[in-house]
Design an enzyme around this catalytic site. Structure first.
Site, PDB file in Angstrom:
ATOM      1  N   GLN A 270       0.835  -1.311  -0.240  1.00 44.78           N
ATOM      2  CA  GLN A 270       0.048  -0.011   0.082  1.00 44.78           C
ATOM      3  C   GLN A 270       0.926   1.306  -0.031  1.00 44.78           C
ATOM      4  O   GLN A 270       0.595   2.174  -0.679  1.00 44.78           O
ATOM      5  CB  GLN A 270      -0.978  -0.076   1.284  1.00 44.78           C
TER       6      GLN A 270
ATOM      7  N   GLU B 119       2.586 -25.948   8.890  1.00 47.80           N
ATOM      8  CA  GLU B 119       3.007 -26.303  10.090  1.00 47.80           C
ATOM      9  C   GLU B 119       1.811 -26.110  10.994  1.00 47.80           C
ATOM     10  O   GLU B 119       2.118 -25.546  12.385  1.00 47.80           O
ATOM     11  CB  GLU B 119       4.438 -25.818  10.661  1.00 47.80           C
TER      12      GLU B 119
ATOM     13  N   THR C 254      -2.462 -24.456  10.621  1.00 50.03           N
ATOM     14  CA  THR C 254      -2.912 -23.087  10.212  1.00 50.03           C
ATOM     15  C   THR C 254      -2.905 -22.239  11.328  1.00 50.03           C
ATOM     16  O   THR C 254      -2.922 -22.496  12.817  1.00 50.03           O
ATOM     17  CB  THR C 254      -4.482 -23.307   9.612  1.00 50.03           C
TER      18      THR C 254
ATOM     19  N   GLU D  50      -5.743 -21.175  12.531  1.00 49.48           N
ATOM     20  CA  GLU D  50      -6.565 -21.905  13.505  1.00 49.48           C
ATOM     21  C   GLU D  50      -6.318 -22.920  14.333  1.00 49.48           C
ATOM     22  O   GLU D  50      -6.663 -22.878  15.531  1.00 49.48           O
ATOM     23  CB  GLU D  50      -8.004 -22.318  12.254  1.00 49.48           C
TER      24      GLU D  50
HETATM   25  N1  COS Z   1       3.661 -32.959  22.347  1.00 51.35           N
HETATM   26  C1  COS Z   1       3.697 -34.211  22.813  1.00 51.35           C
HETATM   27  N2  COS Z   1       2.289 -34.810  22.782  1.00 51.35           N
HETATM   28  C2  COS Z   1       1.383 -34.348  22.179  1.00 51.35           C
HETATM   29  C3  COS Z   1       1.323 -32.838  21.792  1.00 51.35           C
HETATM   30  C4  COS Z   1       2.630 -31.985  21.987  1.00 51.35           C
HETATM   31  N3  COS Z   1       2.340 -30.993  21.488  1.00 51.35           N
HETATM   32  N4  COS Z   1       0.087 -32.657  21.537  1.00 51.35           N
HETATM   33  C5  COS Z   1      -0.663 -33.831  21.660  1.00 51.35           C
HETATM   34  N5  COS Z   1       0.131 -34.735  22.100  1.00 51.35           N
HETATM   35  C6  COS Z   1      -0.337 -35.932  22.650  1.00 51.35           C
HETATM   36  C7  COS Z   1      -1.607 -35.965  23.519  1.00 51.35           C
HETATM   37  O1  COS Z   1      -1.193 -35.833  24.875  1.00 51.35           O
HETATM   38  C8  COS Z   1      -2.494 -37.039  23.174  1.00 51.35           C
HETATM   39  O2  COS Z   1      -1.583 -37.976  24.075  1.00 51.35           O
HETATM   40  P1  COS Z   1      -2.536 -39.353  24.564  1.00 51.35           P
HETATM   41  O3  COS Z   1      -3.192 -40.242  23.270  1.00 51.35           O
HETATM   42  O4  COS Z   1      -1.562 -40.328  25.348  1.00 51.35           O
HETATM   43  O5  COS Z   1      -3.523 -38.766  25.451  1.00 51.35           O
HETATM   44  C9  COS Z   1      -2.113 -37.341  21.784  1.00 51.35           C
HETATM   45  O6  COS Z   1      -0.900 -36.757  21.291  1.00 51.35           O
HETATM   46  C10 COS Z   1      -3.577 -36.947  20.917  1.00 51.35           C
HETATM   47  O7  COS Z   1      -3.521 -35.614  21.127  1.00 51.35           O
HETATM   48  P2  COS Z   1      -4.804 -34.874  20.892  1.00 51.35           P
HETATM   49  O8  COS Z   1      -6.122 -35.517  21.445  1.00 51.35           O
HETATM   50  O9  COS Z   1      -4.937 -33.430  21.555  1.00 51.35           O
HETATM   51  O10 COS Z   1      -4.949 -34.759  19.310  1.00 51.35           O
HETATM   52  P3  COS Z   1      -6.025 -34.124  18.010  1.00 51.35           P
HETATM   53  O11 COS Z   1      -6.154 -35.231  17.363  1.00 51.35           O
HETATM   54  O12 COS Z   1      -7.355 -33.491  18.945  1.00 51.35           O
HETATM   55  O13 COS Z   1      -5.015 -33.117  17.670  1.00 51.35           O
HETATM   56  C11 COS Z   1      -4.174 -30.924  17.085  1.00 51.35           C
HETATM   57  C12 COS Z   1      -4.381 -31.986  18.175  1.00 51.35           C
HETATM   58  C13 COS Z   1      -5.213 -30.348  16.425  1.00 51.35           C
HETATM   59  C14 COS Z   1      -3.221 -30.080  17.707  1.00 51.35           C
HETATM   60  C15 COS Z   1      -3.224 -31.585  16.152  1.00 51.35           C
HETATM   61  O14 COS Z   1      -3.688 -32.458  15.432  1.00 51.35           O
HETATM   62  C16 COS Z   1      -2.450 -30.762  15.101  1.00 51.35           C
HETATM   63  O15 COS Z   1      -1.296 -29.942  15.550  1.00 51.35           O
HETATM   64  N6  COS Z   1      -2.725 -30.478  13.859  1.00 51.35           N
HETATM   65  C17 COS Z   1      -2.277 -29.840  13.176  1.00 51.35           C
HETATM   66  C18 COS Z   1      -0.960 -30.571  12.166  1.00 51.35           C
HETATM   67  C19 COS Z   1      -0.328 -29.712  11.554  1.00 51.35           C
HETATM   68  O16 COS Z   1       0.366 -28.628  12.027  1.00 51.35           O
HETATM   69  N7  COS Z   1       0.082 -30.117  10.185  1.00 51.35           N
HETATM   70  C20 COS Z   1       0.659 -29.358   9.243  1.00 51.35           C
HETATM   71  C21 COS Z   1       1.880 -29.974   8.964  1.00 51.35           C
HETATM   72  S1  COS Z   1       2.975 -29.164   7.899  1.00 51.35           S
HETATM   73  S2  COS Z   1       4.416 -29.979   8.075  1.00 51.35           S
END
Ligand code: COS
Length: 379
Positions: free
Chosen positions: A335, A362, A364, A366
């Site tokens: 801009q 890595e 979004t 959201e």
């Molecule tokens: N470090 C260590 N362990 C973790 C963790 C972290 N940061 N986050 C979650 N966990 C563990 C939890 O403790 C849980 O363990 P238990 O099964 O023993 O209870 C397990 O992993 C599942 O965790 P959760 O239930 O929170 O998983 P969800 O499926 O709800 O997912 C999000 C959580 C949405 C945060 C995750 O799927 C995510 O980060 N998604 C985005 C992925 C991404 O960034 N993709 C882009 C890749 S580009 S390279």
């Protein structure tokens, strides 16, 4: 944050290299979408590809702040170079350095640290993006080997990688994120194919491609960490990776801001430099303030990781703030430059396109809010 002498030195090294070697080719590789293999190799000689690799395996063993400073300086002139360094260090090298066996580290880290070949990370699939637990790729045990089948998407550096870390479901009965394991897969394994590079809005010179795995056999020794723990390893890896994406975004914001400020001081309209109009001055003030906040969050996430603290929430805050700031700042920079900003004569339109990736890759914006919110609610 007060930087120590080593941190200042490595920042200067990265700044000099970025200015002398990367800046002159940044516009051209954006246009041609050509991976900058030669400068990436040079970054290997400077140690930038071994920042997260311990010294005993040929790396620099840098603290997280030094690593972020290097990524920021490189991204100030070219997002594609910044992303290449960030993905290789955070997603490729770090999990092997943190979770791998001595044998895995000795085999895979030295060539990665020197820049002989990159390391890459394959998590995302067509149906497993934000819902990383939706992995459909499978790995089935066959004697001393595992046999992998499936496909991955948006995998950074994959054409230039010697090996990738791949997630696959090893327990088909397990629900959601459970029963997923991580494997190191050398890219010359039969059945492993890196498909055609994607044609992207931004980060055009960075290498992004889909992968296909058809009966890919890897020895059991290439299982990374424990069977069934892959999802947690990937979450830990992404926690660190988010700091490096914050650094990429910060670099892009600073790069665009510098161009906009200098332009505003020189460009005259209505008989005076446009910086002397309060509309422009206030834009610059907002941009500088958001950049300062992003920098503080990013360095704090680095400090927490270096101190061995639980840094996941701060990393998500840094990534969220820095990537949204990069969008705001690059938009305002265009801009301020007006018509010039809308052309390829200035780098700000490229930085605007590159910055968009930071709000998506890595995790979004959201997803970052989900991670931050869950930490808040668990207090
Ligand atoms: N470090 C260590 N362990 C973790 C963790 C972290 N940061 N986050 C979650 N966990 C563990 C939890 O403790 C849980 O363990 P238990 O099964 O023993 O209870 C397990 O992993 C599942 O965790 P959760 O239930 O929170 O998983 P969800 O499926 O709800 O997912 C999000 C959580 C949405 C945060 C995750 O799927 C995510 O980060 N998604 C985005 C992925 C991404 O960034 N993709 C882009 C890749 S580009 S390279």
């Amino acid at each position: 944050m007060q930087l120590n002498e080593n941190q200042k030195m490595i920042r200067q090294m990265a700044r000099d290299f970025a200015k002398s070697k990367i800046a002159p080719i940044a516009a051209e590789i954006d246009r041609s979408a050509e991976f900058p293999a030669a400068t990436v190799k040079e970054m290997g000689s400077l140690g930038f590809l071994g920042l997260t690799v311990p010294e005993e395996f040929g790396g620099v063993g840098a603290d997280v702040t030094s690593y972020a400073l290097v990524v920021e300086e490189i991204s100030r002139v070219c997002g594609s170079h910044g992303l290449t360094v960030a993905a290789h260090n955070s997603l490729g090298c770090w999990p092997i350095a943190a979770i791998g066996t001595q044998e895995q580290k000795a085999k895979f880290l030295p060539p990665a640290a020197s820049g002989e070949s990159l390391l890459s990370f394959g998590l995302t699939e067509a149906g497993a993006g934000s819902d990383a637990g939706g992995t459909r790729t499978t790995a089935v045990r066959d004697g001393d080997h595992w046999v992998l089948n499936g496909s991955k998407m948006w995998i950074t550096n994959s054409h230039y990688a010697g090996a990738l870390i791949i997630t696959a479901k090893t327990d088909p009965e397990a629900k959601g994120s459970r029963g997923i394991s991580a494997f190191i897969v050398p890219t010359d394994t039969p059945g492993f194919t890196v498909e055609k590079k994607e044609n992207k809005l931004g980060m055009r010179a960075s290498d992004t491609a889909p992968l296909t795995l058809e009966d890919v056999r890897v020895p059991h020794e290439y299982l990374l960490g424990k069977e069934g723990e892959g999802f947690k390893y990937f979450m830990m890896t992404l926690d660190g990776g988010r700091i490096s994406i914050a650094a990429v975004a910060l670099g892009l914001a600073v790069g665009a801001y510098d161009v906009a400020r200098e332009y505003a001081k020189e460009r005259e309209q209505f008989g005076k430099p446009i910086a002397q109009f309060q509309a422009i001055e206030f834009m610059l003030a907002d941009m500088a303030t958001q950049i300062a906040a992003s920098r503080l969050l990013t360095y704090e996430a680095c400090r927490q990781k270096d101190a061995g603290m639980d840094y996941g929430q701060m990393a998500a805050m840094a990534k969220l703030h820095a990537s949204e700031t990069a969008m705001l700042v690059t938009d305002r920079a265009i801009q301020i430059l007006g018509g010039y900003g809308f052309t390829t004569e200035y780098p700000v339109e490229r930085m605007y396109r590159d910055a968009k990736l930071c709000t998506i890759g890595e995790g979004t914006s959201e997803i970052q809010r989900m991670v931050i919110g869950r930490h808040e609610l668990s207090l």
